[in-house]
Design an enzyme around this catalytic site. Structure first.
Site, short mmCIF file in Angstrom:
data_model
loop_
_atom_site.label_atom_id
_atom_site.label_comp_id
_atom_site.label_asym_id
_atom_site.label_seq_id
_atom_site.Cartn_x
_atom_site.Cartn_y
_atom_site.Cartn_z
CG HIS A 21 -1.89 -1.16 1.19
ND1 HIS A 21 -2.13 -1.95 2.28
CD2 HIS A 21 -2.67 -1.65 0.18
CE1 HIS A 21 -3.02 -2.90 1.94
NE2 HIS A 21 -3.36 -2.73 0.68
CD GLU A 24 -0.82 0.25 4.64
OE1 GLU A 24 -0.14 -0.76 4.91
OE2 GLU A 24 -2.04 0.21 4.40
NE ARG A 63 -6.18 -0.23 1.03
CZ ARG A 63 -5.75 -0.84 2.14
NH1 ARG A 63 -4.99 -0.19 2.99
NH2 ARG A 63 -6.08 -2.10 2.39
CE1 TYR A 164 -7.48 -9.68 5.01
CE2 TYR A 164 -5.52 -9.30 3.67
CZ TYR A 164 -6.19 -9.19 4.87
OH TYR A 164 -5.57 -8.62 5.95
CD GLU A 178 -1.78 -3.85 9.06
OE1 GLU A 178 -2.00 -4.79 8.27
OE2 GLU A 178 -1.75 -2.66 8.71
#
Lengths: 311, 361
Positions: A21, A24, A63, A164, A178
């Site tokens: 992304h 980030e 993103r 996903y 994360e």
């Protein structure tokens, strides 16, 4: 139950993905740093490849350009005939699958770390895709011990509907990092350093494993993803309530039936009406408004990891 | 100065704007809710409030802007430029907004334009304006400070003449932005939204009181005047940043930055220190939207500003109004007197002068 020895090959090829992304910033910054000078990520006997997965999104500090790269690694996308008419991120997924995969094959990279940030107060979360990945479980056990007393929650995304197709999923052992809270497009020193430290321990683990160290059976406490909770919306699909102040920033803390969950714009409290206590996470992640997710509930579980040792 | 009262026209037409940056969601949600619950224009005694979603396209995409930053499009030059089918959306929109709420600088302009913003910086609530002697704005500021005890309320002044003022709030006869942080862009935090609702409510309360004839006594308020911006250290070739805001500066907006205090931490762990000779107050520390504008933080001087007692014109007083030129002169005189009293002249440190390339919001 005794030793349940699982034999693993050497973890020889490791990749570190940043910019899946483009906004980030910890991962983008670390990977760019390591592309310039890879000394910090070098470990004996292993090739560690830092890689910017979505350079166009990074360049625009957004993103994604056409579609979310971290949802694009579906079988359908990866097997579609390649072409310029495909969305940028689908083309990119095919290229990444070629370099680091093919997904599911023996040629695929051994390990891929995918670096992400979140606006949610998740601290340093490790994301695990399979409850049967003993190598990853042992790594996460190692990391948790190494950074104690700081904590490193493990989010297990193994779920028939909610799992996903991530960029890291082309590897045999995919690991998501994360780290939050950090606004999109912003680089915070403390967040950057936390991510760096976690990765250091992860690479240390790989080096120890490659040197032949045996890791005995262990257990790892994880949070298994359970249910996606959307914002309350009106008939036009507009959001009509916000994450309640009592829930805001309370990732990984218990949410009990009856606890405040949302607050409407005129101040009414909406409460959690599930059957039992859950542990919410990804609370108020900016990128998930469009994915109809205010937070996700998880349930605590203890996973057993068998012993592992390099053959 | 004591007992000297300034009489000003009523503030009868107010514009409340949100979504000037489409991903600064407190203003977007506040405006959306107002538009849903009430008519677009509300008339009560003494006051009409127009609620506007400034950049609907950016709001729909949840982006700061689509082609160019709308909140830089309100200079006299941009507002009077020609429009073709190649003109960026935001410039077309700025001219539309100028027609709706202005024209800027004319008697038809809104009396007060209040523009709602969020920042990723830890700034609490700030009113941001181009003047440090607009008594309406400064009285509203003081009123908000007194009414809102949960959050720090401050006033930031960018010293630019009206035709160079580039933001939406400069379209009204009086105007300011309300900037609240910290909040990530694209996110609604309930506490931040509540704060903004409260701020808007108190502002409209003040306007109502003012228009009803209430006299607001004079006094002193603290004002931060923008001095300069500081960019990130960058790589000479790639222009990429080579350091982040130092952990000891992060989130410490409005904490005095002294010479040799840490400012940046390079990616190899080195601390870079503040090289200026004058202690200044940092703000907009690590505002996401400013990376592309070359701003890591902004620096301000703080001073105490005297404000006169004010009240609104009564019926029939209009005939006795001075010409606007006389009024300006009188305001300047009052300002001069108050500066003599309240202004703390800073010692000259012999610091190199930086051009006031201030940009805000």
């Amino acid at each position: 139950s005794g030793w349940n020895r699982i034999i693993n090959n050497v973890a020889r090829r490791v990749a570190i993905f940043g910019g899946t992304h483009g906004n980030e910033m910890s991962g983008v910054t670390l990977v760019n740093l390591w592309i310039q000078n890879g000394k910090e990520i070098h470990r004996k006997g292993v090739e560690t490849k830092p890689f910017i997965t979505n350079p166009r999104a990074v360049e625009k500090c957004t993103r994604y350009v056409d579609t979310d790269l971290n949802r694009a690694f579906t079988t359908e996308n990866l097997s579609a005939p390649s072409g310029d008419d495909l969305p940028y991120e689908v083309q990119r997924a095919q290229q990444i699958n070629e370099i680091f995969g093919p997904k599911g094959s023996p040629e695929a990279y051994d390990v891929i770390f995918d670096l992400h940030n979140t606006t949610s107060n998740m601290g340093c979360t490790l994301i695990l895709e399979s409850s049967k990945d003993h190598f990853n479980l042992q790594m996460m056990h190692y990391i948790k011990k190494a950074i104690a007393p700081d904590s490193c929650p493990v989010l297990l995304t193994e779920h028939p509907l909610l799992k996903y197709s991530t960029s890291r999923s082309v590897a045999k052992h995919p690991i998501g990092l994360e780290v939050g809270p950090q606004p999109q497009g912003v680089l915070r020193s403390n967040i950057f350093e936390s991510m760096r430290v976690v990765l250091k321990h992860a690479l240390d683990f790989i080096e120890l494993f490659n040197e032949g160290l045996e890791f005995p059976p262990c257990t790892v406490d994880v949070f298994r993803v359970s249910e996606k909770m959307d914002y309350p919306r009106d008939t036009n699909g507009n959001i009509i309530a916000m994450v309640h102040p009592n829930l805001q920033d309370c990732d990984w803390e218990p949410l009990n039936p009856g606890d405040p969950m949302f607050q409407t714009f005129d101040g009414t409290t909406l409460r959690y009406e599930g059957a039992g206590t859950v542990y919410p996470t990804f609370i108020n992640e900016a990128a998930y408004y469009e994915k109809q997710q205010a937070f996700v509930t998880t349930r605590r579980e203890t996973l057993a990891a068998g012993a592992i040792k390099k053959t | 100065m004591e007992g000297r009262e300034v009489v000003l026209p009523t503030v009868s037409r107010v514009a409340l704007c949100g979504g000037t940056h489409g991903n600064e969601l407190s203003g977007v949600y506040l405006v959306r809710e107002r538009l849903k619950r009430k008519r677009k224009v509300e008339e009560e005694d003494h006051i009409s409030v127009v609620t506007v979603m400034s950049n609907p396209r950016a709001v729909q995409q949840c982006r700061r802007y689509t082609e160019t930053d709308l909140n830089r499009c309100f200079t006299h030059a941009t507002l009077s430029g020609p429009v073709t089918d190649k003109t960026p959306y935001e410039i077309v929109r700025s001219q539309e907004l100028n027609t709706l709420l202005g024209p800027k600088g004319s008697p038809e302009a809104m009396d007060l334009v209040c523009d709602l913003h969020n920042t990723t910086a830890n700034m609490g609530l700030c009113l941001i304006a181009y003047s440090d002697c607009d008594w309406i704005s400064l009285h509203i500021y003081r009123y908000l400070q007194r009414q809102m005890s949960d959050i720090p309320v401050r006033f930031i002044h960018f010293d630019l003449p009206l035709n160079e003022a580039y933001s939406l709030d400069s379209v009204g006869k009086h105007g300011f932005a309300i900037e609240i942080g910290p909040q990530a862009h694209g996110v609604v935090r309930s506490n931040i939204l509540s704060t903004m609702q409260e701020g808007v409510q108190h502002m409209l309360e003040w306007v109502h009181l003012f228009n009803s004839g209430t006299q607001f006594e004079g006094g002193k308020v603290d004002v931060y005047t923008m001095v300069k911006n500081v960019d990130y250290p960058r790589d000479f070739e790639t222009h990429g940043i080579t350091a982040a805001i130092h952990p000891q500066l992060q989130d410490r907006d409005f904490c005095l930055l002294r010479p040799n205090d840490p400012v940046f931490q390079t990616f190899s762990g080195e601390t870079l220190k503040y090289k200026g000779t004058e202690p200044l107050y940092p703000f907009f520390i690590n505002e996401c939207a400013y990376y592309e504008k070359g701003i890591a933080l902004s620096l301000a001087r703080q001073r105490s500003v005297g404000i006169p007692s004010i009240r609104s014109e009564r019926e029939g007083e209009q005939g006795k109004r001075k010409s606007s030129a006389d009024e300006m002169e009188e305001e300047e005189t009052i300002k001069g007197e108050m500066e003599g009293e309240g202004y703390q002249k800073l010692m000259e440190y012999g610091e190199e002068s930086d051009s006031l390339n201030g940009q805000h919001n």
